[in-house]
Scaffold this motif. Structure first.
Motif, PDB file in Angstrom:
ATOM      1  N   UNK A 182      19.924 -75.269 -23.214  1.00 33.22           N
ATOM      2  CA  UNK A 182      18.747 -75.369 -22.420  1.00 33.22           C
ATOM      3  C   UNK A 182      17.497 -75.909 -23.446  1.00 33.22           C
ATOM      4  N   UNK A 183      16.518 -76.561 -22.816  1.00 30.29           N
ATOM      5  CA  UNK A 183      15.376 -76.788 -23.527  1.00 30.29           C
ATOM      6  C   UNK A 183      14.128 -76.038 -23.090  1.00 30.29           C
ATOM      7  N   UNK A 184      13.462 -75.591 -23.844  1.00 27.55           N
ATOM      8  CA  UNK A 184      12.308 -74.807 -23.461  1.00 27.55           C
ATOM      9  C   UNK A 184      11.190 -75.245 -24.490  1.00 27.55           C
ATOM     10  N   UNK A 185       9.921 -75.086 -24.410  1.00 23.87           N
ATOM     11  CA  UNK A 185       8.576 -75.671 -25.258  1.00 23.87           C
ATOM     12  C   UNK A 185       8.798 -74.906 -26.453  1.00 23.87           C
ATOM     13  N   UNK A 186       8.552 -75.243 -27.581  1.00 21.61           N
ATOM     14  CA  UNK A 186       8.400 -74.545 -28.632  1.00 21.61           C
ATOM     15  C   UNK A 186       7.117 -73.623 -28.965  1.00 21.61           C
ATOM     16  N   UNK A 187       6.220 -73.838 -28.146  1.00 21.89           N
ATOM     17  CA  UNK A 187       5.133 -72.911 -27.907  1.00 21.89           C
ATOM     18  C   UNK A 187       4.745 -72.747 -26.523  1.00 21.89           C
ATOM     19  N   UNK A 188       4.949 -71.576 -26.052  1.00 25.18           N
ATOM     20  CA  UNK A 188       4.437 -71.258 -24.480  1.00 25.18           C
ATOM     21  C   UNK A 188       3.182 -70.252 -24.526  1.00 25.18           C
ATOM     22  N   UNK A 189       2.430 -70.600 -23.347  1.00 25.80           N
ATOM     23  CA  UNK A 189       1.240 -70.032 -22.678  1.00 25.80           C
ATOM     24  C   UNK A 189       1.575 -68.873 -22.007  1.00 25.80           C
ATOM     25  N   UNK A 190       1.436 -67.512 -22.459  1.00 22.83           N
ATOM     26  CA  UNK A 190       1.388 -66.364 -21.711  1.00 22.83           C
ATOM     27  C   UNK A 190       0.839 -66.432 -20.317  1.00 22.83           C
ATOM     28  N   UNK A 191       1.257 -66.007 -19.213  1.00 21.21           N
ATOM     29  CA  UNK A 191       0.514 -66.329 -17.924  1.00 21.21           C
ATOM     30  C   UNK A 191      -0.495 -65.346 -17.626  1.00 21.21           C
ATOM     31  N   UNK A 192      -0.397 -64.170 -18.443  1.00 16.18           N
ATOM     32  CA  UNK A 192      -1.362 -63.042 -18.165  1.00 16.18           C
ATOM     33  C   UNK A 192      -2.486 -62.979 -19.338  1.00 16.18           C
ATOM     34  N   UNK A 193      -1.824 -63.154 -20.509  1.00 21.39           N
ATOM     35  CA  UNK A 193      -3.194 -63.258 -21.535  1.00 21.39           C
ATOM     36  C   UNK A 193      -3.868 -64.742 -21.701  1.00 21.39           C
ATOM     37  N   UNK A 194      -2.965 -65.737 -21.293  1.00 21.03           N
ATOM     38  CA  UNK A 194      -3.644 -67.072 -21.668  1.00 21.03           C
ATOM     39  C   UNK A 194      -3.452 -67.394 -23.050  1.00 21.03           C
TER      40      UNK A 194
END
Length: 308
Positions: A182-194
């Motif tokens: 599966x493919x995921x971004x190498x950097x994710x933005x946390x939905x709570x902390x931003x």
């Protein structure tokens, strides 16, 4: 009164003054969630939990995973509980005895990676068997601005075949059938902390649009960079510890440094993530769906003789 005490510089806190086996008030749940967002890993010592009370507490953090991605690791009575144990069950060592012994984020090899994970310690070896956690916030923030900008636009292929070199071949074949890359971004933005968090670990095979030869040295660098001691909290388990962590912004490793004749017996729950990835090969979606329709009984029958 709930008290939260940091136990690590980059991440980790101990939470006392709460009994997780009883129903909790809404303000207590919110206080725990706020601490979880801030510290990433929460340790609740001295809890008295069984599978049902663990499930009840986990529900406060989202939809429970029923572990369709790895049904052979389920608790024999509860689909939503995983066994992390080398203690014989019906005369056999459970398939999950060596789970997690490389740096990873739970279920990153699935379309919907885990959000919260909770592990409760029932038995522990006399020495060793710790779990290490690394802050992927800190790993990302410490990179150069040019490297961060480069990674912000990358997608990574997460491959279940990289989970561990110590898996039984029959288990690995079932894993791969149920979980195509599966493919995921190498950097994710946390939905709570931003906040942005690096989302690359030992289970990433390559980057989309790059060759394996180009990807591998970058993956190697990022994996080594992200687990430096300054980013890590190492938890030394005690019986009746419950540990809760956030898979969206950290990686972890179960350290296999204990005597094989001693028991490390734990149970785990996790919640479904708030983000969806995609299959590397779109045709794999249909095959994975068909594989997931194999019943737990059929899978159990297929692996029942693995550890005779």
């Amino acid at each position: 009164m709930i008290e939260v005490q940091p136990v690590g510089y980059a991440l980790g806190a101990k939470v006392t003054g709460v009994d997780l086996s009883r129903p909790l008030k809404s303000d207590e749940i919110q206080q725990i969630k706020d601490a979880w967002t801030k510290h990433l890993v929460l340790v609740f010592p001295g809890q008295q939990l069984d599978p049902e009370s663990l499930i009840a507490f986990t529900k406060h953090f989202g939809e429970l995973d029923n572990y369709d991605s790895q049904p052979f690791n389920r608790h024999p009575e509860y689909d939503q509980v995983m066994l992390l144990s080398n203690k014989p069950l019906n005369g056999k060592i459970p398939p999950g005895a060596n789970n997690g012994q490389n740096w990873h984020t739970d279920l990153s090899y699935t379309i919907r990676p885990a959000k919260a994970t909770m592990v409760y310690c029932i038995e522990k070896p006399s020495v060793g068997g710790d779990t290490m956690f690394a802050s992927m916030y800190a790993a990302y923030e410490s990179l150069s601005p040019k490297m961060r900008a480069f990674l912000d636009d990358l997608e990574a292929v997460n491959d279940v075949s990289l989970i561990s070199a110590r898996r039984d071949p029959a288990i690995m074949e079932a894993f791969k059938r149920l979980n195509p890359p599966v493919v995921h971004p190498a950097v994710r933005i946390h939905p709570e902390s931003g906040k942005p968090a690096l989302y690359v670990n030992d289970r990433v095979r390559t980057f989309v649009g790059m060759s394996d030869a180009e990807s591998k040295p970058i993956i190697k660098f990022l994996c080594e960079h992200s687990v430096q001691p300054r980013f890590v909290y190492r938890h030394r388990w005690e019986v009746r510890d419950l540990v809760l962590w956030d898979n969206r912004c950290l990686t972890h490793l179960a350290v296999g440094d204990y005597a094989p004749n001693e028991f490390r017996h734990m149970i785990r729950t996790s919640t479904m993530g708030d983000y969806y990835g995609r299959y590397e090969n779109p045709e794999a979606a249909e095959a994975a769906h068909k594989a997931a329709n194999i019943t737990s009984h059929e899978i159990a029958a297929g692996v029942s003789t693995l550890h005779d």
